[in-house]
Design a protein around this motif. Structure first.
Motif, PDB file in Angstrom:
ATOM      1  N   VAL A 100       0.838  -1.207   0.000  1.00  0.00           N
ATOM      2  CA  VAL A 100       0.000   0.000   0.000  1.00  0.00           C
ATOM      3  C   VAL A 100       0.869   1.251   0.000  1.00  0.00           C
ATOM      4  CG1 VAL A 100      -1.611   1.367   1.405  1.00  0.00           C
ATOM      5  CG2 VAL A 100      -2.037  -1.070   1.026  1.00  0.00           C
ATOM      6  N   CYS A 107       1.786   7.773  -6.125  1.00  0.00           N
ATOM      7  CA  CYS A 107       0.681   8.640  -6.552  1.00  0.00           C
ATOM      8  C   CYS A 107       0.312   9.750  -5.571  1.00  0.00           C
ATOM      9  CB  CYS A 107      -0.562   7.792  -6.840  1.00  0.00           C
ATOM     10  SG  CYS A 107      -1.258   6.986  -5.378  1.00  0.00           S
ATOM     11  N   HIS A 108       1.045   9.899  -4.471  1.00  0.00           N
ATOM     12  CA  HIS A 108       0.622  10.896  -3.484  1.00  0.00           C
ATOM     13  C   HIS A 108       0.856  12.322  -3.992  1.00  0.00           C
ATOM     14  CE1 HIS A 108       4.967  10.812  -2.279  1.00  0.00           C
ATOM     15  NE2 HIS A 108       4.727  12.090  -2.022  1.00  0.00           N
ATOM     16  N   ASP A 112      -1.726  15.205   0.373  1.00  0.00           N
ATOM     17  CA  ASP A 112      -1.672  13.957   1.142  1.00  0.00           C
ATOM     18  C   ASP A 112      -0.578  14.042   2.216  1.00  0.00           C
ATOM     19  OD1 ASP A 112      -3.649  12.830  -0.523  1.00  0.00           O
ATOM     20  OD2 ASP A 112      -2.122  12.213  -1.977  1.00  0.00           O
ATOM     21  N   GLN A 146      -3.999   5.275   7.933  1.00  0.00           N
ATOM     22  CA  GLN A 146      -5.155   5.205   7.047  1.00  0.00           C
ATOM     23  C   GLN A 146      -5.011   6.106   5.829  1.00  0.00           C
ATOM     24  OE1 GLN A 146      -9.082   5.077   8.886  1.00  0.00           O
ATOM     25  NE2 GLN A 146      -9.894   6.436   7.309  1.00  0.00           N
ATOM     26  N   TYR A 149      -3.772   4.053   2.924  1.00  0.00           N
ATOM     27  CA  TYR A 149      -4.795   3.189   2.333  1.00  0.00           C
ATOM     28  C   TYR A 149      -5.817   4.000   1.536  1.00  0.00           C
ATOM     29  CZ  TYR A 149      -3.116  -0.703   5.211  1.00  0.00           C
ATOM     30  OH  TYR A 149      -2.344  -1.692   5.784  1.00  0.00           O
ATOM     31  N   THR A 150      -6.150   5.171   2.033  1.00  0.00           N
ATOM     32  CA  THR A 150      -7.136   6.010   1.347  1.00  0.00           C
ATOM     33  C   THR A 150      -6.603   6.466  -0.010  1.00  0.00           C
ATOM     34  OG1 THR A 150      -8.026   6.793   3.457  1.00  0.00           O
ATOM     35  CG2 THR A 150      -8.513   8.112   1.515  1.00  0.00           C
ATOM     36  N   VAL A 151      -5.390   6.978  -0.014  1.00  0.00           N
ATOM     37  CA  VAL A 151      -4.789   7.480  -1.258  1.00  0.00           C
ATOM     38  C   VAL A 151      -4.582   6.339  -2.252  1.00  0.00           C
ATOM     39  CG1 VAL A 151      -2.734   8.565  -2.256  1.00  0.00           C
ATOM     40  CG2 VAL A 151      -3.696   9.434  -0.108  1.00  0.00           C
ATOM     41  N   ALA A 152      -4.222   5.145  -1.746  1.00  0.00           N
ATOM     42  CA  ALA A 152      -3.984   3.996  -2.621  1.00  0.00           C
ATOM     43  C   ALA A 152      -5.286   3.283  -2.997  1.00  0.00           C
ATOM     44  CB  ALA A 152      -3.048   3.002  -1.940  1.00  0.00           C
ATOM     45  N   ASP A 153      -6.418   3.774  -2.497  1.00  0.00           N
ATOM     46  CA  ASP A 153      -7.732   3.175  -2.761  1.00  0.00           C
ATOM     47  C   ASP A 153      -7.767   1.721  -2.299  1.00  0.00           C
ATOM     48  OD1 ASP A 153     -10.382   3.092  -3.612  1.00  0.00           O
ATOM     49  OD2 ASP A 153      -9.865   2.541  -5.670  1.00  0.00           O
ATOM     50  N   LYS A 154      -7.316   1.482  -1.077  1.00  0.00           N
ATOM     51  CA  LYS A 154      -7.264   0.123  -0.522  1.00  0.00           C
ATOM     52  C   LYS A 154      -7.900   0.074   0.874  1.00  0.00           C
ATOM     53  CE  LYS A 154      -5.112  -2.027  -3.874  1.00  0.00           C
ATOM     54  NZ  LYS A 154      -5.637  -1.210  -4.953  1.00  0.00           N
ATOM     55  N   LEU A 155      -8.959   0.826   1.086  1.00  0.00           N
ATOM     56  CA  LEU A 155      -9.617   0.840   2.391  1.00  0.00           C
ATOM     57  C   LEU A 155     -10.247  -0.510   2.728  1.00  0.00           C
ATOM     58  CD1 LEU A 155     -11.265   4.381   2.534  1.00  0.00           C
ATOM     59  CD2 LEU A 155      -9.377   3.507   3.941  1.00  0.00           C
TER      60      LEU A 155
END
Length: 256
Positions: A100, A107-108, A112, A146, A149-155
């Motif tokens: 993650v 991509c951050h 972020d 978190q 995970y949010t930025v990586a779209d892995k919530l």
């Protein structure tokens, strides 16, 4: 996500049927209830003004997660912390979160990084207070991670880790309850931010591995200090939990 003081699990209150499981689970993984304490369905029903069926269903779910142990004819025991499971839950988080963070690195955006700085600032502010709130500090630690995970779209992955991480969660509460441990966590978070801003993936991964594995020594000391909270300790069962008490706070009050 707003921080809840999380005292609700110990308050006498009427619940909806669907609330029994999350309230009991939070009381267990938040160390409001002592590992090894024995409780009865009757006591739980009376405490929460709830019928036996939803309470039994909640306990069966918690048993499947390894957070309670059903004792025929005796009641239900809050499972002691399983150290081997702590290691496996931590391994799962390590494996997932490293990937993650690599995605985050790719991509951050500056905004972020700003969110991470704000989470770090709040942790430092809490650590500087006279009275330490271990649960709030751990919640802020979760908020920090978190962001990745949010930025990586892995919530979804984060939720899955949290759903099976009850033993690791209790261990974290036991190992980060003093100012020295909190300051060390802050230093590592700051180092992670430095690596992220420099876009140094190798350094980031090295710091991250150290960050999650740094607890090895502290965990061994905790097992030695509180053997009765772990599977490897005495089999003596606590007679019942003190519903209106907070077990984690009790440990602090005793100065253990």
């Amino acid at each position: 996500m707003q921080y809840n003081d999380q005292l609700m699990p110990l308050k006498e209150q009427a619940l909806n049927e669907g609330e029994v499981y999350p309230v009991l689970r939070r009381a267990i993984v938040g160390l409001y209830l002592q590992p090894g304490a024995v409780l009865s369905i009757k006591d739980i029903c009376e405490h929460f003004e709830m019928g036996r069926s939803p309470v039994r269903d909640a306990l069966m779910r918690l048993d499947q997660e390894g957070l309670v142990t059903l004792l025929p004819q005796r009641g239900t025991m809050i499972s002691r912390i399983d150290y081997s499971r702590v290691e496996q839950e931590r391994f799962l988080r390590l494996a997932v979160e490293e990937e993650v963070m690599k995605l985050f690195m790719a991509c951050h955006t500056p905004s972020d990084i700003t969110l991470l700085h704000e989470a770090l600032r709040q942790q430092q502010e809490l650590c500087d207070q006279k009275e330490l709130d271990t649960r709030r500090f751990l919640w802020l630690d979760d908020e920090f991670h978190q962001v990745f995970y949010t930025v990586a779209d892995k919530l979804f992955c984060l939720q899955a880790i949290q759903n099976v991480g009850g033993h690791y969660r209790r261990m974290r509460l036991l190992t980060c309850g003093d100012r020295t441990s909190m300051q060390e966590i802050l230093r590592q978070h700051s180092a992670l931010l430095t690596a992220l801003q420099a876009r140094d993936t190798e350094l980031m991964c090295n710091i991250f591995h150290y960050h999650l594995r740094r607890l090895d020594r502290e965990e061994r000391l905790v097992v030695k200090k509180y053997p009765y909270l772990f599977n490897s300790g005495t089999n003596h069962e606590s007679p019942s939990p003190l519903w209106k008490a907070d077990y984690l706070q009790t440990l602090k009050t005793k100065g253990e």
